[in-house]
Each structure stands twice: as structure tokens, then as C-alpha cells.
Design a protein around this motif. Structure first.
Motif, short mmCIF file in Angstrom:
data_model
loop_
_atom_site.label_atom_id
_atom_site.label_comp_id
_atom_site.label_asym_id
_atom_site.label_seq_id
_atom_site.Cartn_x
_atom_site.Cartn_y
_atom_site.Cartn_z
N SER A 42 54.76 -49.29 -29.44
CA SER A 42 54.41 -48.23 -28.48
C SER A 42 54.56 -48.66 -27.03
CB SER A 42 53.00 -47.73 -28.76
OG SER A 42 52.09 -48.80 -28.58
N SER A 43 54.59 -49.96 -26.74
CA SER A 43 54.73 -50.42 -25.35
C SER A 43 56.20 -50.48 -24.92
CB SER A 43 54.08 -51.79 -25.18
OG SER A 43 54.74 -52.73 -25.99
N ARG A 44 57.10 -50.18 -25.82
CA ARG A 44 58.54 -50.18 -25.56
C ARG A 44 59.11 -48.81 -25.88
NH1 ARG A 44 60.45 -55.36 -28.96
NH2 ARG A 44 60.15 -56.97 -27.41
N PRO A 45 60.38 -48.61 -25.54
CA PRO A 45 61.02 -47.35 -25.95
C PRO A 45 60.94 -47.19 -27.47
CG PRO A 45 62.45 -48.57 -24.47
CD PRO A 45 61.31 -49.47 -24.81
#
Length: 84
Positions: A6-9
Motif C-alpha cells: 500500500s505504500s507503493r503504486p
């Protein structure tokens, strides 16, 4: 395409062989994205952005410089640049 945390694309679409010069979201189908590749790629690719899957790829023979969906019909207009 590969799924990410979720912290990345959510997805990275890496199938084009050159810079993406154009993109357009379909007004008819949710999660349908068209992308157009530069001189080294020359393809229009259609993606399902919900699943990350490549749906289709069309070799246009030239750099794709613009994409526009027809708002009334399920068709797309493309503009082009260099062929080499």
C-alpha cells in the motif's frame, strides 16, 4: 504488471519498450486504460487497472503521441509522430 504494498503504486506497467507518450481512461469501461509508446515501442496497449493485466497490444508502426476516446462510441483516436 506486479502488485505492490500500500505504500507503493498498486501496479507498475512495464510492458512498453520506450517512454509512454500518451494515455487515456475509457469513459465506457471502468478500469480500462489505453497507453501509447514512443518511437522505440510504437504500440497502443490496453490495461485492466483493477487486475493489472494487459488486455491487448497493437503495433501502430509509429510513435504514439496522443490518445482520445470517443465519448459516444467504444473507439479510440490516436495521433502519431516518428516512424523510426
Amino acid at each position: 504488471a506486479t502488485a505492490s504494498s500500500s505504500s507503493r503504486p498498486r501496479f507498475e506497467f512495464t510492458d512498453h519498450q520506450a517512454a509512454v507518450k500518451a494515455l487515456a481512461w475509457s469513459p465506457h469501461e471502468r478500469n480500462l486504460l489505453a497507453t501509447g509508446g514512443g518511437t522505440g515501442d510504437k504500440c497502443i496497449k490496453f490495461w485492466n487497472t483493477r487486475t493489472g493485466s494487459l488486455l491487448n497490444s497493437i503495433d501502430t508502426g509509429s510513435q504514439v503521441s496522443g490518445l482520445q476516446w470517443n465519448p459516444k462510441e467504444k473507439e479510440i483516436l490516436s495521433s502519431h509522430g516518428y516512424t523510426e
